[in-house]
Enzyme design. Structure first.
Site, PDB file in Angstrom:
ATOM      1  N   CYS A 165      -7.864   0.499   0.134  1.00  0.00           N
ATOM      2  CA  CYS A 165      -7.061  -0.155   1.169  1.00  0.00           C
ATOM      3  C   CYS A 165      -7.013  -1.648   0.861  1.00  0.00           C
ATOM      4  O   CYS A 165      -8.014  -2.233   0.439  1.00  0.00           O
ATOM      5  CB  CYS A 165      -7.725   0.134   2.509  1.00  0.00           C
ATOM      6  N   TYR A 189     -19.074 -11.173  28.034  1.00  0.00           N
ATOM      7  CA  TYR A 189     -18.645 -10.215  27.013  1.00  0.00           C
ATOM      8  C   TYR A 189     -19.271 -10.662  25.681  1.00  0.00           C
ATOM      9  O   TYR A 189     -18.574 -10.870  24.690  1.00  0.00           O
ATOM     10  CB  TYR A 189     -17.121 -10.156  26.894  1.00  0.00           C
ATOM     11  N   ASP A 232     -14.903 -13.603  26.217  1.00  0.00           N
ATOM     12  CA  ASP A 232     -14.341 -12.956  25.021  1.00  0.00           C
ATOM     13  C   ASP A 232     -14.154 -11.471  25.326  1.00  0.00           C
ATOM     14  O   ASP A 232     -14.823 -10.610  24.751  1.00  0.00           O
ATOM     15  CB  ASP A 232     -15.324 -13.169  23.852  1.00  0.00           C
ATOM     16  N   CYS A 266       0.839  -1.189   0.000  1.00  0.00           N
ATOM     17  CA  CYS A 266       0.000   0.000   0.000  1.00  0.00           C
ATOM     18  C   CYS A 266       0.881   1.248   0.000  1.00  0.00           C
ATOM     19  O   CYS A 266       1.836   1.334   0.774  1.00  0.00           O
ATOM     20  CB  CYS A 266      -0.870  -0.031   1.255  1.00  0.00           C
ATOM     21  N   CYS A 281      -8.258 -11.188  21.964  1.00  0.00           N
ATOM     22  CA  CYS A 281      -7.692 -10.444  20.830  1.00  0.00           C
ATOM     23  C   CYS A 281      -6.378  -9.785  21.244  1.00  0.00           C
ATOM     24  O   CYS A 281      -5.867  -8.925  20.532  1.00  0.00           O
ATOM     25  CB  CYS A 281      -8.692  -9.409  20.321  1.00  0.00           C
ATOM     26  N   CYS A 338      -1.128  -1.337   8.998  1.00  0.00           N
ATOM     27  CA  CYS A 338      -0.633  -2.644   8.544  1.00  0.00           C
ATOM     28  C   CYS A 338       0.884  -2.715   8.676  1.00  0.00           C
ATOM     29  O   CYS A 338       1.604  -2.283   7.780  1.00  0.00           O
ATOM     30  CB  CYS A 338      -0.980  -2.848   7.074  1.00  0.00           C
ATOM     31  N   GLN A 391     -17.449  -8.912  14.919  1.00  0.00           N
ATOM     32  CA  GLN A 391     -16.112  -9.242  14.431  1.00  0.00           C
ATOM     33  C   GLN A 391     -15.929  -8.718  13.013  1.00  0.00           C
ATOM     34  O   GLN A 391     -16.858  -8.795  12.204  1.00  0.00           O
ATOM     35  CB  GLN A 391     -15.925 -10.767  14.438  1.00  0.00           C
TER      36      GLN A 391
HETATM   37  N1  SAH Z   1     -18.308 -12.191  21.978  1.00  0.00           N
HETATM   38  C1  SAH Z   1     -18.684 -11.118  21.087  1.00  0.00           C
HETATM   39  C2  SAH Z   1     -18.081  -9.773  21.464  1.00  0.00           C
HETATM   40  C3  SAH Z   1     -16.624  -9.738  21.804  1.00  0.00           C
HETATM   41  S1  SAH Z   1     -15.891  -8.132  21.858  1.00  0.00           S
HETATM   42  C4  SAH Z   1     -18.377 -11.483  19.658  1.00  0.00           C
HETATM   43  O1  SAH Z   1     -17.737 -12.486  19.375  1.00  0.00           O
HETATM   44  O2  SAH Z   1     -18.813 -10.754  18.768  1.00  0.00           O
HETATM   45  C5  SAH Z   1     -15.914  -7.728  23.553  1.00  0.00           C
HETATM   46  C6  SAH Z   1     -17.260  -7.273  24.056  1.00  0.00           C
HETATM   47  O3  SAH Z   1     -17.094  -6.982  25.444  1.00  0.00           O
HETATM   48  C7  SAH Z   1     -17.821  -6.006  23.416  1.00  0.00           C
HETATM   49  O4  SAH Z   1     -19.118  -6.251  22.964  1.00  0.00           O
HETATM   50  C8  SAH Z   1     -17.826  -4.981  24.562  1.00  0.00           C
HETATM   51  O5  SAH Z   1     -18.927  -4.085  24.505  1.00  0.00           O
HETATM   52  C9  SAH Z   1     -17.925  -5.883  25.776  1.00  0.00           C
HETATM   53  N2  SAH Z   1     -17.423  -5.345  27.051  1.00  0.00           N
HETATM   54  C10 SAH Z   1     -16.367  -4.502  27.244  1.00  0.00           C
HETATM   55  N3  SAH Z   1     -16.175  -4.309  28.555  1.00  0.00           N
HETATM   56  C11 SAH Z   1     -17.112  -5.048  29.211  1.00  0.00           C
HETATM   57  C12 SAH Z   1     -17.411  -5.261  30.587  1.00  0.00           C
HETATM   58  N4  SAH Z   1     -16.689  -4.666  31.547  1.00  0.00           N
HETATM   59  N5  SAH Z   1     -18.430  -6.081  30.898  1.00  0.00           N
HETATM   60  C13 SAH Z   1     -19.168  -6.690  29.924  1.00  0.00           C
HETATM   61  N6  SAH Z   1     -18.918  -6.514  28.599  1.00  0.00           N
HETATM   62  C14 SAH Z   1     -17.913  -5.706  28.247  1.00  0.00           C
END
Ligand code: SAH
Length: 407
Positions: A115, A268, A337, A32, A364, A41, A239
């Site tokens: 991009c 999460y 997550d 790029c 992540c 990147c 995602q």
């Molecule tokens: N499991 C989902 C989202 C993962 S991303 C998927 O696979 O799509 C992480 C997520 O955690 C986000 O949606 C964010 O809003 C949430 N999050 C961040 N801090 C948090 C907290 N203290 N308690 C609960 N959720 C939270």
């Protein structure tokens, strides 16, 4: 060194351009022209196989002491995978409007024509929006003075459904000729299914404000993953790499080993993806998420998928797990997550108190994962499988899924 590269111009026709780069490009790897300024990147010019081996080494270095790190799952085609594309607008010298991204670590805008990792259709829509601004007399927002209207554009595209959501982030709800603007945009891109005006009137580096006004369509997009459909509203997390997300979720389900009898926690949970997929093979799923818009989406998603055995709580995951612990609740499997910062000791302490057979940790950020795995190890939860999945080719971000089981 200097080498020939191919980039796309605004008309979509390839043209040759010469660029300088200090990376070590091979002829088979396009580079790029703005990668150094953009900074998104760091593996531009690095062959994909090499990127994967670098990530494998990083995962082994950070996580290897907690268990065997399986070979990273890469992509067949690592380009244009991002289904969420962001553009910020500014002026070049001479008043020409540019659309692009912030230069790394600054608030200077770098012009990006197209991009290598963004969805190409979304990039084309951004180019059209840029070209319409002048005739509609839409002023670009100036972060220094707070003057002007349009701050950002976000585009989300459903990978399977093809639905496209355009989010215009403006400093004020007064958007001149908004209906005609939408009409002109849809004339160029009839496959846009919804346009949302998001109001961000704060002096902030956050992209989205709180308020959304639907200008066209239903105000969200629907996409499907692992045989389920999900509605995604403007501010909910989803995602960004749908191809790899399916692999990630399938791995998560395989690790959980559900039989239909389990009580499952999805912490999460975002818009409920993992929990809804797991609910097919569980007795009951309890899901928790902080973002109220995501929880609204999650509840709608459960309804649309006719998933009756899942319940969503809008709460901080730690606080929620603490209260489960106080009530002496039990869970058989916990999916967690968390965002890049990882989880908290208090969350993990409560998670362990529920006595799950397995904890499936999706991360992540391998650094916070390593920190959290150390805690789990001290408390008799061993990492049986550590599987890196390349969700973000060309960047140094690394997604890992880890199966923890009670010793
Ligand atoms: N499991 C989902 C989202 C993962 S991303 C998927 O696979 O799509 C992480 C997520 O955690 C986000 O949606 C964010 O809003 C949430 N999050 C961040 N801090 C948090 C907290 N203290 N308690 C609960 N959720 C939270």
């Amino acid at each position: 060194m200097e080498k020939k590269i191919t980039i796309k111009n605004g008309t979509g026709i390839n043209r040759q351009k010469t660029a300088r780069t200090t990376a070590q490009p091979t002829d088979s790897v396009p580079v790029c022209p703005v990668h150094k300024k953009c900074g998104g990147c760091c593996y531009q010019g690095t062959p994909y196989k090499k990127q994967l081996s670098l990530k494998q080494r990083q995962a082994a270095m950070l996580l290897g002491k907690y268990g065997e790190v399986l070979p990273i799952i890469g992509m067949k085609d690592p380009y244009h995978y991002r289904n969420k594309v962001h553009a910020v607008f500014s002026f070049e010298k001479g008043g020409h409007i540019i659309a692009g991204t912030y230069q790394e670590g600054t608030h200077k805008v770098v012009s990006v024509e197209s991009c290598l990792i963004d969805d190409e259709k979304s990039d084309a829509i951004i180019r059209t929006i840029r070209s319409l601004l002048k005739s509609f007399k839409i002023k670009i927002y100036d972060e220094d003075t707070g003057y002007g209207l349009l701050r950002h554009v976000l585009i989300r595209r459903g990978f399977t459904s093809g639905e496209i959501m355009v989010i215009l982030v403006a400093a004020s709800p007064v958007f001149p000729s908004k209906n005609n603007f939408v009409k002109a945009l849809r004339k160029e891109h009839p496959d846009i299914t919804t346009v949302v005006l998001n109001i961000n009137d704060q002096r902030t580096s956050m992209i989205l404000g709180e308020k959304n006004i639907t200008l066209y369509g239903k105000g969200f997009i629907v996409d499907s993953l692992c045989g389920h459909t999900f509605a995604i509203s403007p501010s909910a997390f989803y995602q960004v790499n749908p191809v790899q997300t399916e692999i990630l979720y399938q791995t998560a389900m395989a690790y959980a080993g559900l039989t239909g009898r389990e009580i499952v926690v999805d912490a999460y949970c975002g818009i409920g993806t993992i929990g809804i997929i797991a609910a097919d093979k569980a007795k009951e799923v309890i899901a928790v998420e902080l973002n109220p818009a995501a929880v609204r989406d999650a509840r709608n998603n459960a309804r649309h998928n006719k998933t009756g055995n899942i319940i969503f709580y809008q709460n901080d995951a730690t606080r929620f797990l603490n209260s489960m612990q106080e009530q002496k609740a039990r869970a058989d499997v916990i999916f967690m997550d968390p965002p890049r910062a990882g989880s908290t000791e208090s969350f993990m302490e409560s998670a362990i108190s529920l006595k799950p057979k397995h904890i499936v940790y999706i991360s992540c950020n391998p650094e916070t994962l390593a920190r959290d795995l150390a805690y789990f190890k001290q408390h008799q939860y061993r990492a049986e499988k550590i599987q890196p999945v390349d969700m973000f080719p060309f960047t140094d971000h690394l997604e890992t899924i880890c199966l923890l089981s009670k010793l």
